[in-house]
Design an enzyme around this catalytic site. Sequence first.
Site, PDB file in Angstrom:
ATOM      1  N   ASP A  89       0.846  -1.192   0.000  1.00 35.25           N
ATOM      2  CA  ASP A  89       0.000   0.000   0.000  1.00 35.25           C
ATOM      3  C   ASP A  89       0.881   1.241   0.000  1.00 35.25           C
ATOM      4  OD1 ASP A  89      -2.738   1.073   0.133  1.00 35.25           O
ATOM      5  OD2 ASP A  89      -1.936   2.066   1.913  1.00 35.25           O
ATOM      6  N   ASP A 107      10.941  -0.219 -55.819  1.00 36.08           N
ATOM      7  CA  ASP A 107      10.359  -1.519 -55.424  1.00 36.08           C
ATOM      8  C   ASP A 107       9.439  -2.020 -56.535  1.00 36.08           C
ATOM      9  OD1 ASP A 107       9.599  -3.763 -53.856  1.00 36.08           O
ATOM     10  OD2 ASP A 107       9.890  -2.584 -52.034  1.00 36.08           O
ATOM     11  N   GLY A 128      10.225  -0.995 -60.133  1.00 35.99           N
ATOM     12  CA  GLY A 128      11.289  -1.754 -60.799  1.00 35.99           C
ATOM     13  C   GLY A 128      11.691  -2.947 -59.971  1.00 35.99           C
ATOM     14  N   PHE A 153      14.940  -4.850 -58.574  1.00 41.25           N
ATOM     15  CA  PHE A 153      16.386  -4.593 -58.426  1.00 41.25           C
ATOM     16  C   PHE A 153      17.255  -5.744 -58.946  1.00 41.25           C
ATOM     17  CE2 PHE A 153      15.144  -5.482 -53.809  1.00 41.25           C
ATOM     18  CZ  PHE A 153      15.537  -6.827 -53.820  1.00 41.25           C
ATOM     19  N   ARG A 161      16.748  -5.134 -44.951  1.00 44.93           N
ATOM     20  CA  ARG A 161      16.092  -6.449 -44.822  1.00 44.93           C
ATOM     21  C   ARG A 161      15.979  -7.165 -46.153  1.00 44.93           C
ATOM     22  NH1 ARG A 161      11.039  -7.029 -41.201  1.00 44.93           N
ATOM     23  NH2 ARG A 161      11.875  -9.111 -41.366  1.00 44.93           N
TER      24      ARG A 161
END
Length: 617
Positions: A88, A483, A509, A511, A526
């Site tokens: 408490d 991308d 596009g 890669f 990533r």
Amino acid sequence: MLLNPVISKLAGKRVVLASASPRRQDILSNVGLRFEVVPSWFKETLEKSLFSAPQEYAVETAKQKALEVARRMHMKHRKTPDIVIGADTIVTLEDAILEKPLDKQDAYNMLSRLSGKEHSVFTGVAIVHCKSEKDNQLDTDIVDFYEETKVKFAVLSEDLLWEYIDSGEPMDKAGGYGIQSLGGMLVESVHGDFLNVVGFPLNHFCKKLAEIYYPPSKQSIHRVKHDSIPYVESFENLSDVEKDCSSSKNSDIKKARKDCGNNSCSSGPSLQPTTIIQNGVEKKSENTIQFPSKIIELLDGFKASKTLFAASKLKVFDKLKDKGALKAMDIADKINASVHGTERLLDACVALGLLEKTHQVYSNTELANTFLVSDAEFSVHGYIIHSNDHLWSHYTHLESAVVEGINYHHKAHGQTAEHVHGPEVKERYMRAMHCTLKITARDVATAFDLSKYSTACDLGGCTGALAHELSWIYPEMKVKVFDLPEVIKNVTQFQPEKSDSTRIIFTSGNFLDDALPKADLYILSRVLHDLLEDKLHHLLRKVSEACSPGNSALLIAEIVLDEEKREPRALLQSLSMSGGKQRSGTEYKQLLESHGFNRVQIKNTGNLLDAILAVKR
Ligand SMILES: Cc1cn([C@@H]2O[C@H](COP(=O)(O)OP(=O)(O)OP(=O)(O)O)[C@@H](O)[C@H]2O)c(=O)[nH]c1=O
């Protein structure tokens, strides 16, 4: 283990925290204590004038909270806990005891009294040891204590006071403030234990446990000091200390251990060596192993993940964000679910620290508001849904994937290629990528000074989350996101309201097949860990050719494994990868050097992704 020897002493015991306070739950679970939460029904209405000092009131209330739970559990379920912890917290100023404010006006009265002054925060704690007697009576031994911390408030203006009260924060907190959150802004100085103010004096608690579980033996009094948390090499070293229960100097602790000597020293299922007396003959068990808390934690981990997934999928956190606080019945109605099932899910979320619960009303924790509400700026909702709908089934099929050594995407989903690559799946994947990148982008973008690069091209840059961060940090930089057409066509919904379309350009596009746009800085976030060797080298060759020595660079965002390859996140993730692999720093260096990048710097960001900057000289 070395850090928490006393907390570890409670492993294997049925420990109950008799508190609805999410802060107490956090403080104790953060140090690895495993416990159930059973909020006390004890009403905090003891007559304050009966106590000669406010701290005595806090200790007695803590004791009554814990005892009420111990008795209720013993009566109702016939499942008596081993230990119940009650606490408490009160704020005291000039003899007045301030508890939780009743309403906004009460919060105002409290905070304006505290303004510009120093006050004390007392937390009383009771550790109740329970035992079922033969006639099924509950026997309890109680160790209690309190801790005082002095807090000085700055002088608070009326506007600040009301703004703070309107934030809603004061309402479930003693004295009407939360030092750990917005209330921290009101505080000028703190003398004493900070966590005591937050609601639980952890250090004092550990010292008490040390007194209870490691009372000094006559021989080893120099080894274990009463006022310190023992440092131990191993638990075996302590067994001689433990056995000598009778030498405890502390009377309340002696009481707690009064059954010591004629039976086991601990009341719960312990795997510690024990001395048992049978027919007058003393036997020492051979068993010296520890309770396998690590294994149990791993074993139960999936239940916690799935609880988070289910609550996110059912949008529990969104509903609570909209409505502030709701009862289980109302949440069930909003998510179209059974009341019984919803209540269980909500209570599990409370136990996991995702929700708060006060008087049967649930609300989001700050953690949930920041990261779990689906439209929050740094929401990981998309990543959770991807984990639930996609990754979960990969791990369900892990054994057969390991045995057969195959890419088990299709097996896991039992679906057609159309289904696996359909628009819904793609959008879900983009959401997952977007939220992962949102929370890592700042650390990746600032891992190196990139200000000399005026044009960047993020290959496979998806929704542009990293591109936005780069353009914000480097105002001179223009970033192209490159991308696949089906990705680029869906990026609009992910753009921030004020996005500068002259500095961030989306280009369609592939890669691997198409010519790379010209840029000073190429980014692969990533991407590399997921590519099979031939594609990986093909891509790096293309990037290397596009980079001119001295002027351009390649920025990579990936998990960089430690040299011994023991980083669990990366290794667990690699179990669900269809191809490619996670690499260590040395492996990335060698890979990049083989493509002409002769200066490679690596930064472990501590975030989900690390950063690598590769330059051709
Ligand atoms: C001063 C201060 C207090 N608190 C909270 O105030 C509640 C006190 O009330 P309690 O009666 O001791 O506990 P409870 O919340 O009613 O829970 P329970 O143990 O079930 O009675 C506890 O929550 C504490 O964290 C903060 O979070 N931050 C602070 O700076």
